[in-house]
Design a protein around this motif. Sequence first.
Motif, PDB file in Angstrom:
ATOM      1  N   GLY A  87      -3.563   3.250  -9.530  1.00  0.00           N
ATOM      2  CA  GLY A  87      -2.480   4.217  -9.322  1.00  0.00           C
ATOM      3  C   GLY A  87      -1.137   3.511  -9.179  1.00  0.00           C
ATOM      4  O   GLY A  87      -0.107   4.001  -9.648  1.00  0.00           O
ATOM      5  N   GLU A  88      -1.134   2.347  -8.555  1.00  0.00           N
ATOM      6  CA  GLU A  88       0.106   1.575  -8.392  1.00  0.00           C
ATOM      7  C   GLU A  88       0.616   1.099  -9.753  1.00  0.00           C
ATOM      8  O   GLU A  88       1.820   1.106 -10.008  1.00  0.00           O
ATOM      9  N   GLN A  89      -0.323   0.678 -10.627  1.00  0.00           N
ATOM     10  CA  GLN A  89       0.121   0.271 -11.974  1.00  0.00           C
ATOM     11  C   GLN A  89       0.744   1.465 -12.708  1.00  0.00           C
ATOM     12  O   GLN A  89       1.775   1.342 -13.375  1.00  0.00           O
ATOM     13  N   ASP A 125       9.365  -2.160  -6.098  1.00  0.00           N
ATOM     14  CA  ASP A 125       8.391  -1.859  -5.034  1.00  0.00           C
ATOM     15  C   ASP A 125       6.980  -1.761  -5.614  1.00  0.00           C
ATOM     16  O   ASP A 125       6.029  -2.297  -5.059  1.00  0.00           O
ATOM     17  N   GLU A 126       6.866  -1.046  -6.741  1.00  0.00           N
ATOM     18  CA  GLU A 126       5.527  -0.814  -7.315  1.00  0.00           C
ATOM     19  C   GLU A 126       4.924  -2.119  -7.844  1.00  0.00           C
ATOM     20  O   GLU A 126       3.714  -2.328  -7.741  1.00  0.00           O
ATOM     21  N   ALA A 127       5.761  -2.985  -8.393  1.00  0.00           N
ATOM     22  CA  ALA A 127       5.246  -4.280  -8.855  1.00  0.00           C
ATOM     23  C   ALA A 127       4.643  -5.038  -7.667  1.00  0.00           C
ATOM     24  O   ALA A 127       3.577  -5.636  -7.762  1.00  0.00           O
ATOM     25  N   ARG A 128       5.340  -4.962  -6.539  1.00  0.00           N
ATOM     26  CA  ARG A 128       4.848  -5.644  -5.335  1.00  0.00           C
ATOM     27  C   ARG A 128       3.535  -5.020  -4.849  1.00  0.00           C
ATOM     28  O   ARG A 128       2.631  -5.719  -4.414  1.00  0.00           O
ATOM     29  N   HIS A 129       3.430  -3.673  -4.973  1.00  0.00           N
ATOM     30  CA  HIS A 129       2.186  -3.017  -4.539  1.00  0.00           C
ATOM     31  C   HIS A 129       1.022  -3.411  -5.440  1.00  0.00           C
ATOM     32  O   HIS A 129      -0.089  -3.641  -4.978  1.00  0.00           O
ATOM     33  N   VAL A 130       1.286  -3.476  -6.750  1.00  0.00           N
ATOM     34  CA  VAL A 130       0.236  -3.918  -7.677  1.00  0.00           C
ATOM     35  C   VAL A 130      -0.219  -5.321  -7.264  1.00  0.00           C
ATOM     36  O   VAL A 130      -1.409  -5.602  -7.141  1.00  0.00           O
ATOM     37  N   ASP A 181       7.435   1.761   2.090  1.00  0.00           N
ATOM     38  CA  ASP A 181       7.998   1.885   0.735  1.00  0.00           C
ATOM     39  C   ASP A 181       7.683   3.257   0.151  1.00  0.00           C
ATOM     40  O   ASP A 181       8.540   3.926  -0.431  1.00  0.00           O
ATOM     41  N   GLU A 182       6.403   3.676   0.307  1.00  0.00           N
ATOM     42  CA  GLU A 182       5.986   4.936  -0.321  1.00  0.00           C
ATOM     43  C   GLU A 182       6.720   6.138   0.267  1.00  0.00           C
ATOM     44  O   GLU A 182       6.978   7.109  -0.449  1.00  0.00           O
ATOM     45  N   SER A 183       7.048   6.087   1.571  1.00  0.00           N
ATOM     46  CA  SER A 183       7.767   7.250   2.111  1.00  0.00           C
ATOM     47  C   SER A 183       9.134   7.392   1.448  1.00  0.00           C
ATOM     48  O   SER A 183       9.601   8.504   1.224  1.00  0.00           O
ATOM     49  N   ARG A 184       9.752   6.269   1.081  1.00  0.00           N
ATOM     50  CA  ARG A 184      11.038   6.367   0.371  1.00  0.00           C
ATOM     51  C   ARG A 184      10.835   6.987  -1.016  1.00  0.00           C
ATOM     52  O   ARG A 184      11.645   7.777  -1.475  1.00  0.00           O
ATOM     53  N   HIS A 185       9.734   6.619  -1.680  1.00  0.00           N
ATOM     54  CA  HIS A 185       9.499   7.141  -3.032  1.00  0.00           C
ATOM     55  C   HIS A 185       9.300   8.655  -3.025  1.00  0.00           C
ATOM     56  O   HIS A 185       9.832   9.370  -3.864  1.00  0.00           O
ATOM     57  N   VAL A 186       8.505   9.118  -2.049  1.00  0.00           N
ATOM     58  CA  VAL A 186       8.268  10.555  -1.958  1.00  0.00           C
ATOM     59  C   VAL A 186       9.591  11.256  -1.616  1.00  0.00           C
ATOM     60  O   VAL A 186       9.932  12.291  -2.196  1.00  0.00           O
TER      61      VAL A 186
END
Length: 363
Positions: free
Chosen positions: A96-98, A126-131, A205-210
């Motif tokens: 999902g992160e990818q 952010d997502e690259a870091r999560h992956v 990080d995800e709370s900022r994305h939402v």
Amino acid sequence: MNIERFQTDALLQSVFKDGYELEAEKLETLYSKSKRHQWNAELDVDWKRFEPDVDVLDRKQDFLSRLECVQELPEDQQTSLFKTASLFTVSQILHGEQAALMVCGQLVNAVPDMDGKFAAAVQVMDEARHVEVFARYLECHGVRFPIDPDLKRIVEQLLAEHDWEAKCVGMQVILESVALSFFRMGEDMAVEPVFKEFIPRVHEDESRHVAYGVLALEARIPELAPESRERLENWTYDTVTRIAGRAGKPSFASQFQALATSKVDLEAFLPKLIRETSDGRKLDLEGLNDPMAQTVLPNLMRVGLLPERHVPGYLAQGFKLDLDEQKVTDIHTFHPETKAVREQYRERGLDFSDPVQAGQLGA
Ligand SMILES: [Fe+2]
Ligand SMILES: [Fe+2]
């Protein structure tokens, strides 16, 4: 390791804008916050603290631990079951992160205003870091399960989708809210030290994305033409139905293949599991938080994508919506109200898993 590769053709309308002033103040604040809160998955996580033999998540807080068929398993099989189930979930989060990384890259092109482009751009990082962090974590365990076919279908649809609004709903509001719920829960449930250390950072990080998705859509949805809005509402209904798995179609069924790799004798265990989970009278659902009711549906309600016509369809999935009070209650699928509305759909010959037919009950 099973590595799968798939391709989709994305038809994307890219917008260049000769205008560099930032307009939406809240989005600008999110962007500056993101710049300040960058972290490094390689250096800011103490990977040496990894403990391979402890549970990833606290099993006492896992729904599975409430089931008799699990409680009666020998200790070593229980340990293996909980570990496999957690690593299956973490694998799906990684995939999902990818997807988030890719869709967000598209959003940089497709969103029309500079605020949105900036917010999406910083999210790409952010997502690259999560992956990176999840891939590395699974590497520590030496296990990674392939992408579930249901998740794969949603990702393909998101990538190929033409409207940026639909991409934003699917990714920023639906998938990210599911992830946000999981990370919120994960903060309480994490046991393994490395997992416990990085989950709160991902959560932040995800709370900022939402927040970005909700802000952008709150402003955009009221401007849409009625037919575009209806298309988006149907798209939303369909995506929720497929992720929640409460409309009679199994969802994330590949977890059973994953469980087959654990020490549990599935041939004996599965029939018991199915028997126990399909009898509502015996199930203890008290206090369980479903991400749909907790985060996804309230956010969709806030941006205005839960129309009156879909209220019975969501009820048939056990989600009771009160549009006036802006409230979502999870009454589950065994509730008499859920059963009654399902019966009405059946009598009318309507399939409530289909967004168009789900909207025809009151017609
Ligand atoms: Fe992420
Ligand atoms: Fe995200």
